[in-house]
Design a protein around this motif. Structure first.
Motif, short mmCIF file in Angstrom:
data_model
loop_
_atom_site.label_atom_id
_atom_site.label_comp_id
_atom_site.label_asym_id
_atom_site.label_seq_id
_atom_site.Cartn_x
_atom_site.Cartn_y
_atom_site.Cartn_z
N ASN A 155 0.83 -1.21 0.00
CA ASN A 155 0.00 0.00 0.00
C ASN A 155 0.86 1.25 0.00
OD1 ASN A 155 -2.36 -1.51 0.04
ND2 ASN A 155 -2.52 -1.48 2.26
N ILE A 156 1.96 1.23 0.76
CA ILE A 156 2.86 2.37 0.82
C ILE A 156 3.48 2.64 -0.55
CG2 ILE A 156 5.12 3.11 1.71
CD1 ILE A 156 4.36 1.80 4.37
N GLU A 157 3.88 1.58 -1.23
CA GLU A 157 4.47 1.74 -2.56
C GLU A 157 3.45 2.33 -3.55
OE1 GLU A 157 6.05 -2.05 -3.60
OE2 GLU A 157 7.71 -1.93 -2.17
N PHE A 158 2.19 1.91 -3.41
CA PHE A 158 1.16 2.47 -4.28
C PHE A 158 1.00 3.97 -4.02
CE2 PHE A 158 -3.20 3.85 -5.01
CZ PHE A 158 -3.37 3.50 -6.34
N ILE A 159 0.94 4.32 -2.73
CA ILE A 159 0.80 5.74 -2.36
C ILE A 159 1.95 6.55 -2.93
CG2 ILE A 159 0.80 7.36 -0.41
CD1 ILE A 159 -0.57 5.13 1.23
N ALA A 160 3.16 6.02 -2.84
CA ALA A 160 4.34 6.74 -3.32
C ALA A 160 4.25 7.04 -4.82
CB ALA A 160 5.59 5.94 -3.02
N LYS A 161 3.58 6.17 -5.56
CA LYS A 161 3.47 6.34 -7.02
C LYS A 161 2.41 7.37 -7.41
CE LYS A 161 5.06 1.64 -8.03
NZ LYS A 161 4.67 0.30 -8.55
N GLN A 162 1.63 7.85 -6.44
CA GLN A 162 0.54 8.79 -6.74
C GLN A 162 1.00 10.24 -6.71
OE1 GLN A 162 -2.21 7.09 -7.78
NE2 GLN A 162 -0.78 5.44 -7.27
N ASN A 163 2.28 10.46 -6.42
CA ASN A 163 2.83 11.82 -6.35
C ASN A 163 2.12 12.69 -5.31
OD1 ASN A 163 4.74 11.39 -8.47
ND2 ASN A 163 3.08 11.62 -9.95
N ILE A 164 1.80 12.06 -4.17
CA ILE A 164 1.17 12.82 -3.08
C ILE A 164 2.01 12.70 -1.80
CG2 ILE A 164 -1.19 12.64 -3.96
CD1 ILE A 164 -1.63 10.29 -1.99
N GLY A 165 3.32 12.45 -1.99
CA GLY A 165 4.19 12.28 -0.83
C GLY A 165 4.18 13.46 0.12
N TYR A 166 3.93 14.66 -0.42
CA TYR A 166 3.90 15.86 0.42
C TYR A 166 2.74 15.83 1.42
CZ TYR A 166 0.21 17.37 -2.79
OH TYR A 166 -0.94 17.44 -3.53
N LYS A 167 1.77 14.96 1.19
CA LYS A 167 0.63 14.82 2.10
C LYS A 167 0.85 13.71 3.14
CE LYS A 167 -3.06 16.22 -1.10
NZ LYS A 167 -4.41 15.86 -1.60
N VAL A 168 1.85 12.88 2.93
CA VAL A 168 2.02 11.68 3.74
C VAL A 168 3.03 11.90 4.86
CG1 VAL A 168 2.62 9.23 3.73
CG2 VAL A 168 1.45 10.23 1.75
N PHE A 169 2.63 11.57 6.08
CA PHE A 169 3.51 11.62 7.24
C PHE A 169 3.75 10.20 7.72
CE2 PHE A 169 2.00 15.85 6.87
CZ PHE A 169 2.91 16.68 7.50
N ALA A 170 4.98 9.73 7.54
CA ALA A 170 5.36 8.38 7.99
C ALA A 170 5.78 8.48 9.44
CB ALA A 170 6.49 7.84 7.13
N LYS A 171 5.01 7.85 10.34
CA LYS A 171 5.22 8.02 11.77
C LYS A 171 5.98 6.84 12.39
CE LYS A 171 0.76 8.83 12.40
NZ LYS A 171 -0.53 9.18 13.05
N SER A 172 6.83 7.17 13.34
CA SER A 172 7.59 6.15 14.04
C SER A 172 7.71 6.53 15.51
CB SER A 172 8.99 6.00 13.43
OG SER A 172 9.77 5.11 14.21
N VAL A 173 7.22 5.66 16.39
CA VAL A 173 7.44 5.84 17.82
C VAL A 173 8.81 5.24 18.14
CG1 VAL A 173 6.65 5.23 20.14
CG2 VAL A 173 4.98 5.75 18.36
N VAL A 174 9.73 6.07 18.58
CA VAL A 174 11.11 5.63 18.80
C VAL A 174 11.25 5.01 20.18
CG1 VAL A 174 13.53 6.32 18.80
CG2 VAL A 174 11.91 7.47 17.27
N MET A 175 11.74 3.75 20.21
CA MET A 175 11.87 3.00 21.46
C MET A 175 13.29 2.48 21.63
SD MET A 175 8.27 0.89 21.48
CE MET A 175 8.60 0.29 23.14
N ARG A 176 13.84 2.71 22.81
CA ARG A 176 15.22 2.31 23.09
C ARG A 176 15.40 0.79 22.96
NH1 ARG A 176 19.00 5.08 25.34
NH2 ARG A 176 17.53 6.59 26.26
#
Length: 243
Positions: A155-176
Motif C-alpha cells: 500500500n505504501i508503494e502504491f501511495i508513493a506512485k501517486q505523487n502525493i508524498g507531500y501529504k504523507v507523514f510516515a510516523k515512528s514511535v522511537v523506542m530504546r
C-alpha cells in the motif's frame, strides 16, 4: 474563547476503538484497553457531528483515526459514506491516520485529491522490528503478521506512485533498544526520502513503570539524527519539558 479554539485546533475523531494490531506503546487515545471491545462509531452520527461543527464554528481541520479507522464497516464494506461526505466540504482540511495495512489503493484513490494529510504509523521497515512493536505478547501468529506487513508495504508503494508524498507523514514511535539504532533510523529516513514522505518521530510514552526503560529523550534522538546527517534550526527545542 471556545470559537477561537475551534479556529486554531484540529478535531480528532476516533471512528473505532478496535484495531488489527496491538502495539506495545498503544495508549488507545487515553481510553482503557477494554474500550477495544466497543462497537464502531455510527458513521451517520460522525457525519452529523462534523456537519454541525463545520456550519456553526470556525473549525477547519478534522482528523479521522482510531483504533484503526480502515477496519470500520464504512471502509470494509466499501460504503465510503464518510469519504463522500468530506467531498462536500472542500475548504476543510481532512486527515486520515492509519497503520497502512488496509489503506488500499481504492481508499487512496478516493481521498488523495482532497484529503490534506495521510498519516501512516510504520515504525520500522524491518519486519522483525515492526513485529516486535506491533505484536504485544505475541498475540498474533508470525504468518499473519508477515501478511499484514507485506500488505502495508504494498500500500505504501502504491501511495508513493501517486505523487502525493507531500501529504504523507510516515510516523515512528522511537523506542530504546528496538528501533532507535543508527541502522533503523537511517533506513526509515532513506525510505521516507525515496517515497517523498515526511518522517515524523514520536516519543514513546510509558503506560507502565516497567516501560520507562524504552524512552529515548528528545536531545538524545536529535543527536542520533544529526549523526546521520540531519540538520535542525538553532531554535529547535531539545528538552523534554512536559508542557
Amino acid at each position: 474563547q471556545l470559537m477561537d479554539l475551534f479556529r486554531k485546533l484540529r478535531l480528532r475523531i476516533a471512528l473505532t476503538q478496535q484495531c488489527n494490531l496491538w502495539c506495545i506503546f498503544c495508549s488507545n487515545e487515553g481510553a482503557s484497553y477494554s474500550a477495544r471491545r466497543r462497537k464502531h462509531a455510527p458513521i451517520e452520527l460522525v457525519i452529523k457531528l462534523c456537519d454541525m461543527l463545520i456550519k456553526t464554528t470556525p473549525l477547519r481541520s478534522i482528523d479521522f483515526s482510531g483504533g484503526e479507522p480502515t477496519i470500520h464497516p464504512d471502509f470494509v464494506l466499501k460504503r465510503f459514506k464518510l469519504i463522500e461526505f468530506t467531498k462536500k466540504h472542500r475548504k476543510i482540511r481532512f486527515s486520515l491516520h492509519s497503520n497502512g495495512i488496509n489503506l488500499t489503493p481504492e481508499i487512496i484513490n478516493r481521498i488523495k485529491d482532497h484529503f490534506c494529510r495521510i498519516g501512516i504509523s510504520i515504525h520500522s521497515f524491518n519486519f522483525e522490528t515492526w513485529n516486535k512493536m506491533t505484536n504485544l505478547s505475541e498475540r498474533f501468529p508470525i504468518s499473519l503478521q508477515k501478511k499484514r506487513f507485506l500488505k502495508m508495504l504494498k500500500n505504501i508503494e502504491f501511495i508513493a506512485k501517486q505523487n502525493i508524498g507531500y501529504k504523507v507523514f510516515a510516523k515512528s514511535v522511537v523506542m530504546r533498544g528496538i528501533n532507535d539504532s543508527e541502522e533503523e533510523l537511517a533506513q526509515f529516513l532513506e525510505k521516507c526520502a525515496e517515497y517523498h514522505f515526511h518522517p515524523k518521530f514520536l516519543q514513546f510514552e510509558p503506560q507502565y513503570p516497567s516501560q520507562k526503560r524504552y524512552v529515548v529523550g528528545r536531545a538524545e534522538l536529535f543527536a542520533k539524527l544529526e549523526k546521520l546527517g540531519c540538520r535542525f534550526s538553532p531554535d529547535t527545542p531539545r528538552h523534554n519539558d512536559p508542557n
